[in-house]
Design a protein around this motif. Structure first.
Motif, PDB file in Angstrom:
ATOM      1  N   ILE A 152     -19.256  -4.758  -7.436  1.00 35.57           N
ATOM      2  CA  ILE A 152     -20.664  -4.954  -7.139  1.00 35.57           C
ATOM      3  C   ILE A 152     -21.210  -5.578  -8.333  1.00 35.57           C
ATOM      4  N   ILE A 153     -22.231  -6.633  -8.369  1.00 38.63           N
ATOM      5  CA  ILE A 153     -23.146  -7.226  -9.333  1.00 38.63           C
ATOM      6  C   ILE A 153     -24.447  -6.884  -9.271  1.00 38.63           C
ATOM      7  N   PHE A 154     -25.023  -6.418 -10.586  1.00 36.60           N
ATOM      8  CA  PHE A 154     -26.372  -6.160 -10.585  1.00 36.60           C
ATOM      9  C   PHE A 154     -27.013  -7.228 -11.580  1.00 36.60           C
ATOM     10  N   ILE A 155     -28.234  -7.463 -11.392  1.00 34.69           N
ATOM     11  CA  ILE A 155     -29.093  -8.456 -12.344  1.00 34.69           C
ATOM     12  C   ILE A 155     -29.865  -7.476 -13.030  1.00 34.69           C
ATOM     13  N   ASP A 156     -29.738  -7.734 -14.616  1.00 38.87           N
ATOM     14  CA  ASP A 156     -30.757  -6.749 -15.342  1.00 38.87           C
ATOM     15  C   ASP A 156     -31.779  -7.831 -15.670  1.00 38.87           C
ATOM     16  N   SER A 157     -33.167  -7.776 -15.104  1.00 34.49           N
ATOM     17  CA  SER A 157     -34.114  -8.641 -15.731  1.00 34.49           C
ATOM     18  C   SER A 157     -35.397  -8.270 -14.943  1.00 34.49           C
ATOM     19  N   THR A 158     -36.521  -8.509 -15.235  1.00 34.07           N
ATOM     20  CA  THR A 158     -37.675  -8.447 -14.899  1.00 34.07           C
ATOM     21  C   THR A 158     -37.715  -9.538 -13.158  1.00 34.07           C
ATOM     22  N   TRP A 159     -38.326  -9.257 -12.355  1.00 35.29           N
ATOM     23  CA  TRP A 159     -38.444  -9.866 -11.221  1.00 35.29           C
ATOM     24  C   TRP A 159     -38.678 -11.415 -11.599  1.00 35.29           C
ATOM     25  N   ASN A 160     -39.392 -11.812 -12.262  1.00 41.82           N
ATOM     26  CA  ASN A 160     -40.224 -13.105 -12.580  1.00 41.82           C
ATOM     27  C   ASN A 160     -39.071 -13.934 -13.371  1.00 41.82           C
ATOM     28  N   GLN A 161     -37.962 -13.270 -13.720  1.00 44.45           N
ATOM     29  CA  GLN A 161     -36.794 -13.823 -14.509  1.00 44.45           C
ATOM     30  C   GLN A 161     -35.850 -14.270 -13.783  1.00 44.45           C
ATOM     31  N   THR A 162     -35.479 -13.675 -12.417  1.00 47.45           N
ATOM     32  CA  THR A 162     -34.287 -13.558 -11.823  1.00 47.45           C
ATOM     33  C   THR A 162     -33.926 -14.840 -11.121  1.00 47.45           C
ATOM     34  N   ASN A 163     -34.678 -15.819 -10.959  1.00 49.99           N
ATOM     35  CA  ASN A 163     -34.609 -17.110 -10.417  1.00 49.99           C
ATOM     36  C   ASN A 163     -33.367 -17.564 -11.207  1.00 49.99           C
ATOM     37  N   LYS A 164     -33.530 -17.766 -12.241  1.00 49.63           N
ATOM     38  CA  LYS A 164     -32.556 -18.655 -13.353  1.00 49.63           C
ATOM     39  C   LYS A 164     -31.207 -17.962 -13.188  1.00 49.63           C
ATOM     40  N   ILE A 165     -30.876 -16.714 -12.765  1.00 44.70           N
ATOM     41  CA  ILE A 165     -29.530 -16.318 -12.653  1.00 44.70           C
ATOM     42  C   ILE A 165     -28.946 -16.170 -11.171  1.00 44.70           C
ATOM     43  N   ILE A 166     -29.927 -15.904 -10.234  1.00 41.71           N
ATOM     44  CA  ILE A 166     -29.562 -15.922  -8.956  1.00 41.71           C
ATOM     45  C   ILE A 166     -29.316 -17.497  -8.224  1.00 41.71           C
ATOM     46  N   THR A 167     -29.686 -18.292  -8.939  1.00 37.15           N
ATOM     47  CA  THR A 167     -29.543 -19.496  -8.405  1.00 37.15           C
ATOM     48  C   THR A 167     -28.458 -20.264  -9.007  1.00 37.15           C
ATOM     49  N   ASP A 168     -27.590 -19.633 -10.157  1.00 36.92           N
ATOM     50  CA  ASP A 168     -26.404 -20.021 -10.770  1.00 36.92           C
ATOM     51  C   ASP A 168     -25.387 -20.570  -9.687  1.00 36.92           C
ATOM     52  N   GLU A 169     -24.574 -21.525  -9.930  1.00 39.04           N
ATOM     53  CA  GLU A 169     -23.620 -21.753  -9.008  1.00 39.04           C
ATOM     54  C   GLU A 169     -22.531 -20.656  -8.722  1.00 39.04           C
ATOM     55  N   ARG A 170     -22.191 -20.024  -9.967  1.00 38.54           N
ATOM     56  CA  ARG A 170     -21.227 -19.097 -10.075  1.00 38.54           C
ATOM     57  C   ARG A 170     -21.434 -17.961  -9.136  1.00 38.54           C
ATOM     58  N   LEU A 171     -22.650 -17.483  -8.511  1.00 41.17           N
ATOM     59  CA  LEU A 171     -23.166 -16.463  -7.890  1.00 41.17           C
ATOM     60  C   LEU A 171     -23.433 -16.808  -6.285  1.00 41.17           C
ATOM     61  N   GLN A 172     -23.233 -18.206  -5.997  1.00 41.17           N
ATOM     62  CA  GLN A 172     -23.729 -18.720  -4.654  1.00 41.17           C
ATOM     63  C   GLN A 172     -22.361 -18.256  -3.876  1.00 41.17           C
ATOM     64  N   GLY A 173     -22.607 -17.998  -2.574  1.00 38.75           N
ATOM     65  CA  GLY A 173     -21.580 -17.508  -1.542  1.00 38.75           C
ATOM     66  C   GLY A 173     -21.325 -16.120  -1.758  1.00 38.75           C
ATOM     67  N   LEU A 174     -21.766 -15.380  -2.698  1.00 34.04           N
ATOM     68  CA  LEU A 174     -21.460 -13.997  -2.707  1.00 34.04           C
ATOM     69  C   LEU A 174     -22.199 -13.220  -1.607  1.00 34.04           C
ATOM     70  N   LEU A 175     -21.808 -12.220  -1.079  1.00 37.31           N
ATOM     71  CA  LEU A 175     -22.540 -11.354  -0.019  1.00 37.31           C
ATOM     72  C   LEU A 175     -23.592 -10.938  -0.930  1.00 37.31           C
ATOM     73  N   GLN A 176     -24.911 -10.803  -0.336  1.00 43.19           N
ATOM     74  CA  GLN A 176     -25.907 -10.003  -0.787  1.00 43.19           C
ATOM     75  C   GLN A 176     -26.360  -8.802  -0.505  1.00 43.19           C
ATOM     76  N   ILE A 177     -26.517  -7.820  -1.004  1.00 40.13           N
ATOM     77  CA  ILE A 177     -26.980  -6.429  -0.480  1.00 40.13           C
ATOM     78  C   ILE A 177     -28.109  -6.209  -0.859  1.00 40.13           C
ATOM     79  N   GLU A 178     -29.041  -5.627   0.087  1.00 37.84           N
ATOM     80  CA  GLU A 178     -30.545  -5.019   0.141  1.00 37.84           C
ATOM     81  C   GLU A 178     -30.460  -3.429  -0.012  1.00 37.84           C
ATOM     82  N   LEU A 179     -30.792  -2.973  -0.871  1.00 37.74           N
ATOM     83  CA  LEU A 179     -31.064  -1.314  -1.091  1.00 37.74           C
ATOM     84  C   LEU A 179     -32.202  -0.803  -0.100  1.00 37.74           C
ATOM     85  N   LYS A 180     -32.014   0.146   0.190  1.00 38.98           N
ATOM     86  CA  LYS A 180     -33.079   1.054   0.961  1.00 38.98           C
ATOM     87  C   LYS A 180     -34.247   1.260  -0.128  1.00 38.98           C
TER      88      LYS A 180
END
Length: 337
Positions: free
Chosen positions: A241-269
């Motif tokens: 399982i992968i976690f991103i460690d950043s503020t919400w405003n900084q996540t876009n740069k990481i989440i749009t990286d091509e190496r993370l595309q296609g992965l199943l995304q999980i939303e917590l309760k």
């Protein structure tokens, strides 16, 4: 025995440990609160013992604001070693010799006054990768807690130096809320589809783009049962399982990286954070990294492994819960609670 490094801001009214783990801005805010005319006037009109009560040890304090302490029910190892370290102040990192409080956030090891043998070790049911934003301040991040307490199962990467996940995407998921994210209980169902997609990876009909744009589906109960029956141990489907460690405003740069595309995304309760560095302008349901890891594992244990949760991962909050109480005490004393 380490000594407290002098701050450019006075720390009147803050115990040494709280001062050491707070940022300069946070120390300044608390000090301003302590020295404000309003607080001074209030203290002059009340019993003089209030301040000494607020500055007592974490073990002995029971301020009224802690009656609903959300971390009180955790089954934690003894935190006596942290109590002792708190009293002695900062200490050297055994690797880089930097002055730190409790642990070194760059070397991922406890300081000299915190023996490793007195720190609990947590065994996790899967591997965890934490991708840290390069602008995330090391000393403010709780990601290091996971590495310290589950060293065999946690790896921290500083973006953009991250692994390639494409070939293993049928057994990896990413914690991130979004239009295509699914709940923890539906992981097995959706990973099965990813595995099927992988069997025709060279087929043009199995390209990533259409797969990413699929509508968010809630699997039917019979589909989930069939998936479990077909694959045997449901929990074995997810291996990392992968976690991103950043503020919400900084996540876009990481989440749009091509190496993370296609992965199943999980939303917590939805859960309330206890983090003392709450992001301004964001709801209190934005969790710190260690909280997100902990709550995911609790849900995974119950929803995927189908086992009763008996505190197996509580020690992941070993440092977090201690620092939470420590800083709560300091804020209580500063009149901020």
């Amino acid at each position: 025995m380490g000594s407290v490094r002098r701050s450019r801001y006075p720390t009147t009214g803050l115990n040494r440990a709280a001062s050491a783990v707070l940022s300069r801005q946070e120390r300044a805010e608390l000090t301003m609160s302590l020295n404000s005319p309003t607080l001074v006037n209030e203290e002059n009109s009340q019993e003089p013992k209030r301040n000494s009560e607020c500055l007592g040890s974490v073990e002995l304090q029971t301020p009224s604001s802690f009656q609903d302490h959300p971390l009180q029910q955790l089954q934690l190892a003894s935190q006596e070693v942290l109590e002792k370290a708190k009293k002695s102040g900062r200490s050297k990192c055994p690797r880089c010799s930097s002055s730190r409080m409790f642990y070194c956030y760059t070397c991922f090891v406890p300081v000299e006054t915190v023996p490793s043998k007195e720190i609990p070790t947590v065994k996790l049911p899967l591997k965890i990768d934490i991708i840290k934003h390069p602008n995330e301040t090391d000393g403010k991040s709780t990601a290091v807690h996971a590495k310290l307490l589950a060293p065999d199962d946690v790896t921290i990467y500083k973006y953009p130096c991250i692994p390639e996940y494409e070939e293993k995407r049928h057994e990896i998921a990413l914690i991130f809320p979004g239009p295509n994210s699914v709940s923890v209980k539906d992981i097995a169902f959706h990973l099965q589809k990813y595995a099927k997609k992988g069997t025709c990876a060279n087929n043009n009909d199995c390209s990533r783009e259409p797969f990413l744009k699929q509508a968010k589906l809630e699997p039917k109960e019979e589909d989930l049962n069939e998936c479990i029956a077909t694959n045997g141990n449901e929990g074995a489907r997810l291996k990392k399982i992968i976690f991103i460690d950043s503020t919400w405003n900084q996540t876009n740069k990481i989440i749009t990286d091509e190496r993370l595309q296609g992965l199943l995304q999980i939303e917590l309760k939805t859960r309330k954070t206890c983090f003392w560095r709450h992001q301004k302008g964001k709801p209190d349901t934005y969790l710190s990294t260690i909280e997100a890891i902990y709550y995911f594992l609790v849900d995974y244990h119950q929803e995927i492994l189908k086992e009763n949760y008996k505190g197996q991962y509580d020690n992941l909050l070993f440092f977090f819960s201690f620092m939470y109480t420590l800083i709560k005490n300091a804020k209580c004393c500063a009149g901020k609670e």
